[in-house]
Design an enzyme around this catalytic site. Structure first.
Site, PDB file in Angstrom:
ATOM      1  N   LYS A 273       0.834  -1.187  -0.081  1.00  7.99           N
ATOM      2  CA  LYS A 273      -0.141   0.069  -0.011  1.00  7.99           C
ATOM      3  C   LYS A 273       0.895   1.369   0.077  1.00  7.99           C
ATOM      4  O   LYS A 273       1.796   1.382   0.471  1.00  7.99           O
ATOM      5  CB  LYS A 273      -0.681   0.105   1.476  1.00  7.99           C
ATOM      6  CG  LYS A 273      -2.008  -1.089   1.185  1.00  7.99           C
ATOM      7  CD  LYS A 273      -3.020  -0.849   2.313  1.00  7.99           C
ATOM      8  CE  LYS A 273      -4.100   0.088   1.952  1.00  7.99           C
ATOM      9  NZ  LYS A 273      -5.107   0.337   2.888  1.00  7.99           N
ATOM     10  N   GLU A 359     -20.707  -6.527   8.707  1.00 12.70           N
ATOM     11  CA  GLU A 359     -21.771  -5.786   9.438  1.00 12.70           C
ATOM     12  C   GLU A 359     -22.859  -6.975   9.891  1.00 12.70           C
ATOM     13  O   GLU A 359     -23.247  -6.670  11.209  1.00 12.70           O
ATOM     14  CB  GLU A 359     -22.450  -4.975   8.475  1.00 12.70           C
ATOM     15  CG  GLU A 359     -21.513  -3.508   8.269  1.00 12.70           C
ATOM     16  CD  GLU A 359     -20.756  -3.937   7.163  1.00 12.70           C
ATOM     17  OE1 GLU A 359     -19.622  -3.265   6.851  1.00 12.70           O
ATOM     18  OE2 GLU A 359     -20.607  -4.973   6.570  1.00 12.70           O
ATOM     19  N   ARG A 387     -26.543  -2.947   5.284  1.00 15.63           N
ATOM     20  CA  ARG A 387     -26.169  -4.235   5.177  1.00 15.63           C
ATOM     21  C   ARG A 387     -26.385  -5.479   6.187  1.00 15.63           C
ATOM     22  O   ARG A 387     -26.653  -6.590   5.922  1.00 15.63           O
ATOM     23  CB  ARG A 387     -24.671  -4.475   4.996  1.00 15.63           C
ATOM     24  CG  ARG A 387     -24.095  -3.376   3.769  1.00 15.63           C
ATOM     25  CD  ARG A 387     -22.541  -3.714   3.639  1.00 15.63           C
ATOM     26  NE  ARG A 387     -22.272  -4.694   2.993  1.00 15.63           N
ATOM     27  CZ  ARG A 387     -21.138  -5.146   2.086  1.00 15.63           C
ATOM     28  NH1 ARG A 387     -20.237  -3.873   1.940  1.00 15.63           N
ATOM     29  NH2 ARG A 387     -20.860  -6.122   1.722  1.00 15.63           N
TER      30      ARG A 387
END
Length: 616
Positions: A273, A359, A387
């Site tokens: 990253k 979630e 969600r």
């Protein structure tokens, strides 16, 4: 030297290795330059530059669907495919920071773990239409923490549709390679020789006696365990990797091999990253999504005095409560920093958890803890709570468990746009039995509401905005009592402004503007609760006023004004209600002030609209 960034497949094929590396360098420079001015997702995009170039070199993006999971790592793809307005990234009226079909992308994405399901649907369509193309998926390892991804992998492995899934492993290895042997095997697995050898072994196994086949099978299984792809292999997918996600030779070879397989194949690419910008390289969460920053120093460019955000207040108050009450627990779904739960996880690692992008699991696991006598605080962004809707109803509300939903990023969130605006939580929660809904207007009321939330019996949800509250403790706070509103400004006017949460601050701004021309223009009420409503206060207010203006940062349909209208009808009260909630549309990306102005919800526009209705 050719300095352009956009390239067709044919143009990329004709570039030398040095030219490809130079293109990667220039893509990174452009991304850093634009994100440093506009903000956006930096480290994830810098990490996938070579991956994106290789995708465009091996697959024709104008023919084969490119599907990006979450899609906040699609900046290199946007540049390679010739988006001329990249400098307007995330600005109002400019380019989205996510993929959007009306900008030339295949599918919209802003929530995690949808890409493989999308690819599977495309595969079925390709087969039915007898087309010659292959969906290409780019998914991060974090997205594989959500069950939806495995549901799709399970079916894809069973149906064997041609599909290429690039697993961008930039934070955690799904299964760590075991020493030099694994590294060698992984490089071998990316070659045609290995794939042909594997097919021959499979053919031979079909004709061997049972005993010999058993021994060969055991050898094959042991061989696979040396490499990290056995999970995908067991699901029925081919696997190549791990490979160096910044090495063009490895990437191009792997993608070409996957392309000719005509099977579902996972390419496991390990990347860094923030690659190419030293301050952002590695596991630095703060560089994932950034505001404007100085490139040389890496420091954020902040404007003016910055007050504490509602999220920081949530952290501060929950820490105090957790120190006092040992039965408080909490959870977040892959957003420990964003929701402010990171400090709680550090302080009380046995009581607060990040369960990754899950979630549904977060909500249901906390429901079980509530059943066992704990008091869960579930911290999830408004947009992501969508969600877990079934879990809220089925696992929390039906049993009326003592669960608290802390709904962060409620209202307009700005540059992230349609997929992230927190517009719908009032509407989708208000219809659920056993749910209590309330919202703080300022810092002190945030503290009082969180204290009340701990003691409340049953399911409770409170919402709060991204950034700071508009009000800075301008009104005397009140003790929170169930279904009790607070009259902040009372006068003889027949007009009432009713605010909910951050809407109270917006109502006060509008009222201040109108009072410059006409003092005591309206009464101001903080509803505090919208379920249940303060029926006693509202009935009294209805006796002395004629028109109510409702200020709340949520969708109009199913919103606060709808709840108030239902109350008035049930009680045969004749009051004209004007809602300043969001119209029935998805809200675009851009600076929050500009977005509000485009919707007619800035202070000046609202004041004009109020005067128009009063005159009518």
């Amino acid at each position: 030297m050719n300095k352009k960034l956009a390239h067709t497949k044919n143009e990329l094929e004709n570039l030398s290795l040095n030219e490809l590396e130079n293109l990667a360098l220039r893509l990174r420079e452009k991304i850093i330059q634009v994100v440093s001015k506009n903000g956006g997702h930096l480290s994830s995009n810098l990490g996938v530059v070579e991956l994106s170039i290789a995708m465009h070199l091996v697959f024709d993006a104008t023919k084969n669907p490119f599907i990006f999971d979450v899609s906040h790592q699609s900046y290199p793809h946007k540049l390679l495919s010739g988006r001329k307005n990249f400098d307007t990234l995330r600005q109002f009226g400019g380019m989205s920071g996510y993929t959007k079909p009306d900008e030339g992308d295949f599918f919209i994405a802003g929530h995690s773990s949808t890409s493989i399901s999308l690819a599977l649907g495309v595969c079925k369509a390709i087969k039915l239409k007898q087309e010659d193309k292959i969906p290409v998926v780019l998914i991060g390892d974090g997205a594989l923490s959500a069950g939806m991804a495995y549901e799709a992998l399970n079916e894809l492995g069973d149906r064997k549709y041609p599909c290429v899934i690039i697993l961008n492993d930039n934070e955690m290895s799904i299964s760590k390679p075991i020493g030099a042997i694994s590294k060698h095997l992984s490089s071998v697995m990316a070659t045609q020789t290995y794939q042909k050898f594997k097919k021959r072994i499979e053919k031979i196994l079909e004709f061997l006696p049972d005993s010999a086949a058993y021994m060969a099978k055991r050898f094959e299984e042991g061989f696979k365990l040396l490499a990290p792809g056995f999970l995908f292999e067991e699901l029925g997918l081919e696997y190549i990797g791990p490979i160096d996600g910044h090495n063009f030779k490895e990437l191009i070879n792997a993608l070409k091999q996957a392309k000719i397989m005509q099977k579902p194949c996972v390419i496991h690419a390990q990347t860094t990253k923030g690659k190419g910008y030293a301050p952002a390289e590695g596991k630095h969460a703060k560089w994932h999504g950034v505001t404007a920053f100085d490139i040389d120093s890496g420091k954020s460019v902040k404007k003016g005095v910055v007050r504490k955000s509602a999220t920081e207040l949530f952290t501060q108050n929950l820490l105090a409560l957790a120190q006092k009450y040992e039965n408080i627990v909490g959870v977040t779904a892959a957003m420990p920093s964003g929701t402010g739960l990171e400090r709680l996880i550090e302080e009380y690692p046995d009581r607060f958890w990040d369960v990754a992008i899950a979630e549904q699991h977060a909500v249901t696991s906390m429901a079980a803890m509530a059943k066992e006598g704990f008091k869960p605080f579930i911290a999830i962004y408004s947009t992501f709570l969508q969600r877990a809707y079934d879990q809220i109803i089925h696992d929390c509300a039906i049993m009326n468990l003592n669960v608290v939903f802390a709904i962060d990023r409620a209202g307009i969130v700005g540059e992230d746009g349609e997929t992230h605006q927190g517009a719908f939580d009032v509407s989708f929660l208000a219809c659920i039995p056993n749910l209590t809904l309330l919202a703080p207007r300022d810092e002190k009321m945030m503290e009082n509401i969180m204290i009340y939330a701990y003691h409340h019996q049953g399911v409770l949800a409170f919402r709060y905005p991204r950034g700071a509250f508009i009000l800075d403790d301008e009104f005397m706070p009140c003790k929170i009592e169930l279904a009790k509103a607070q009259c902040l400004i009372e006068n003889q006017s027949q007009i009432a402004f009713l605010g909910y949460g951050q809407g109270v601050g917006k109502a006060k701004q509008v009222l201040d503007l109108l009072c410059e021309e006409e003092p005591d223009f309206a009464n101001l009420i903080d509803l505090i609760f919208i379920k249940p409503l303060d029926e006693k206060l509202l009935k009294k207010l209805a006796q002395r006023t004629k028109i109510w203006f409702v200020f709340s940062q949520n969708a109009k349909i199913g919103g606060v004004a709808n709840l108030l209208n239902a109350f008035l009808q049930e009680n045969d009260l004749n009051i004209k209600i004007i809602s300043f909630e969001y119209e029935d549309q998805f809200i675009t990306h851009g600076n929050t002030n500009e977005v509000e102005k485009s919707l007619g919800l800035d202070t000046q526009s609202l004041a004009r609209r109020v005067k128009t209705h009063v005159i009518d």
